[in-house]
Scaffold this active site. Structure first.
Site, PDB file in Angstrom:
ATOM      1  N   GLU A 105       0.849  -1.194   0.000  1.00 51.54           N
ATOM      2  CA  GLU A 105       0.000   0.000   0.000  1.00 51.54           C
ATOM      3  C   GLU A 105       0.885   1.245   0.000  1.00 51.54           C
ATOM      4  O   GLU A 105       1.926   1.279   0.651  1.00 51.54           O
ATOM      5  CB  GLU A 105      -0.896   0.004   1.235  1.00 51.54           C
ATOM      6  CG  GLU A 105      -1.912   1.122   1.292  1.00 51.54           C
ATOM      7  CD  GLU A 105      -2.883   0.966   2.453  1.00 51.54           C
ATOM      8  OE1 GLU A 105      -3.468   1.979   2.867  1.00 51.54           O
ATOM      9  OE2 GLU A 105      -3.047  -0.169   2.954  1.00 51.54           O
ATOM     10  N   ASP A 107       0.246   5.369   0.518  1.00 49.11           N
ATOM     11  CA  ASP A 107      -0.834   6.226   1.034  1.00 49.11           C
ATOM     12  C   ASP A 107      -0.538   7.707   0.986  1.00 49.11           C
ATOM     13  O   ASP A 107       0.515   8.151   1.443  1.00 49.11           O
ATOM     14  CB  ASP A 107      -1.061   5.948   2.538  1.00 49.11           C
ATOM     15  CG  ASP A 107      -1.789   4.664   2.813  1.00 49.11           C
ATOM     16  OD1 ASP A 107      -2.374   4.107   1.879  1.00 49.11           O
ATOM     17  OD2 ASP A 107      -1.757   4.221   3.967  1.00 49.11           O
ATOM     18  N   GLU A 109      -2.947  10.504   2.917  1.00 44.58           N
ATOM     19  CA  GLU A 109      -4.153  10.763   3.698  1.00 44.58           C
ATOM     20  C   GLU A 109      -4.110  12.224   4.136  1.00 44.58           C
ATOM     21  O   GLU A 109      -3.106  12.685   4.681  1.00 44.58           O
ATOM     22  CB  GLU A 109      -4.242   9.853   4.916  1.00 44.58           C
ATOM     23  CG  GLU A 109      -4.557   8.413   4.553  1.00 44.58           C
ATOM     24  CD  GLU A 109      -4.738   7.549   5.781  1.00 44.58           C
ATOM     25  OE1 GLU A 109      -5.847   7.026   5.966  1.00 44.58           O
ATOM     26  OE2 GLU A 109      -3.780   7.405   6.556  1.00 44.58           O
TER      27      GLU A 109
END
Length: 292
Positions: A105, A107, A109
């Site tokens: 993953e 990311d 955010e």
């Protein structure tokens, strides 16, 4: 996903104008063709003949979308306008992720905040289901006033996070030193807008003000140069598309930008958090220090 309360004074604003203008990128994308709204019971919408996507969050639910394709390496750009006003407690997530219990993953955010306080850009990299590689930044502009371009470069050499074409983080392939790297699992692009007031703003101290709902994040101009993974094969093996990004490195100018952003806008770096790792910093932090 963990948020840290480490805060330092924002500095460098006298130089911010040097990198405050969004990069000019040509786009030609139809979001109907590229993504599917996957949850939210109508709170996610594709508008303007496929040129705009909005995600809504209210007290009942958030919403999200995912790419139709999976990729094994790619250069992905998307323009996002974040939730304006009092966005405390909300998270707008924009990330690549594979399937399974030992997933990879990458990311972005965006952690909302009280009106007038800066958003925190939270980044992380997971390999084989293991994360704990958080770096956090403030931005040098208001990400709610207009669209800005957020990008991933994921190739065999490194993962690079970009904001308006300027690198803010690099995660190198250090497999030779024993560090896992995301290279075997195809990933989809995902995005979601959701309530995380148990941790998102100041470690959960500031709760979502539902009188401000519905909260809205807007997306447009998705551009993917990637190796599409289908039936166990990669489109990049066909040799038909531009794949310069597959070997793209950070030149001297981009290395300078990266260091400038990290010096002036980074507010948390797991590679310097000795208290969090009393038995020793993660291996990639040590290798990076020795090789830099």
């Amino acid at each position: 996903m963990v948020v840290f309360s480490h805060v330092k004074t924002m500095v460098g604003f006298v130089l911010a104008f040097l990198i405050s203008v969004p990069s000019m990128v040509a786009y030609a994308a139809n979001l109907y063709q590229d993504v599917d709204i996957t949850w939210g019971n109508g709170r996610g919408k594709i508008l303007n003949n496929g040129q705009l996507l909005t995600l809504f969050l209210d007290s009942a639910s958030g919403s999200g979308f995912q790419s139709k394709n999976q990729y094994l390496y790619g250069k992905i750009d998307m323009q996002i306008k974040l939730v304006p006003g009092n966005s405390a407690g909300t998270v707008t997530a924009y990330y690549l992720r594979s399937e399974g219990s030992s997933w990879d993953e990458i990311d972005f955010e965006f952690l909302g905040n009280l009106s007038g306080d800066p958003y925190i850009v939270h980044t992380n990299v997971y390999t084989q289901g293991k994360g704990n590689r958080e770096q956090q930044f403030y931005l040098w502009f208001d990400p709610t006033a207009d669209f800005h371009t957020y990008s991933f470069l994921w190739n065999p050499a490194h993962v690079v996070f970009y904001v308006d074409g300027r690198p803010i983080r690099e995660f190198k392939n250090l497999e030779g030193a024993g560090v896992d790297y995301p290279k075997k699992q195809p990933m989809r692009l995902y995005s979601s807008l959701w309530n995380a007031d148990d941790w998102a703003t100041r470690g959960g101290l500031v709760k979502t003000d539902w009188s401000q709902a519905p909260f809205t994040a807007s997306f447009r101009n998705l551009r993917v140069n990637g190796c599409v993974w289908s039936n166990g094969a990669s489109s990049c093996n066909s040799g038909s598309s531009d794949k310069t990004w597959l070997s793209q490195q950070l030149d001297a100018t981009n290395q300078k930008m990266l260091k400038w952003v990290q010096k002036n806008y980074m507010i948390y770096n797991y590679c310097t958090d000795i208290k969090r790792f009393p038995q020793g910093l993660p291996l990639e932090c040590t290798v990076r220090t020795k090789s830099s």
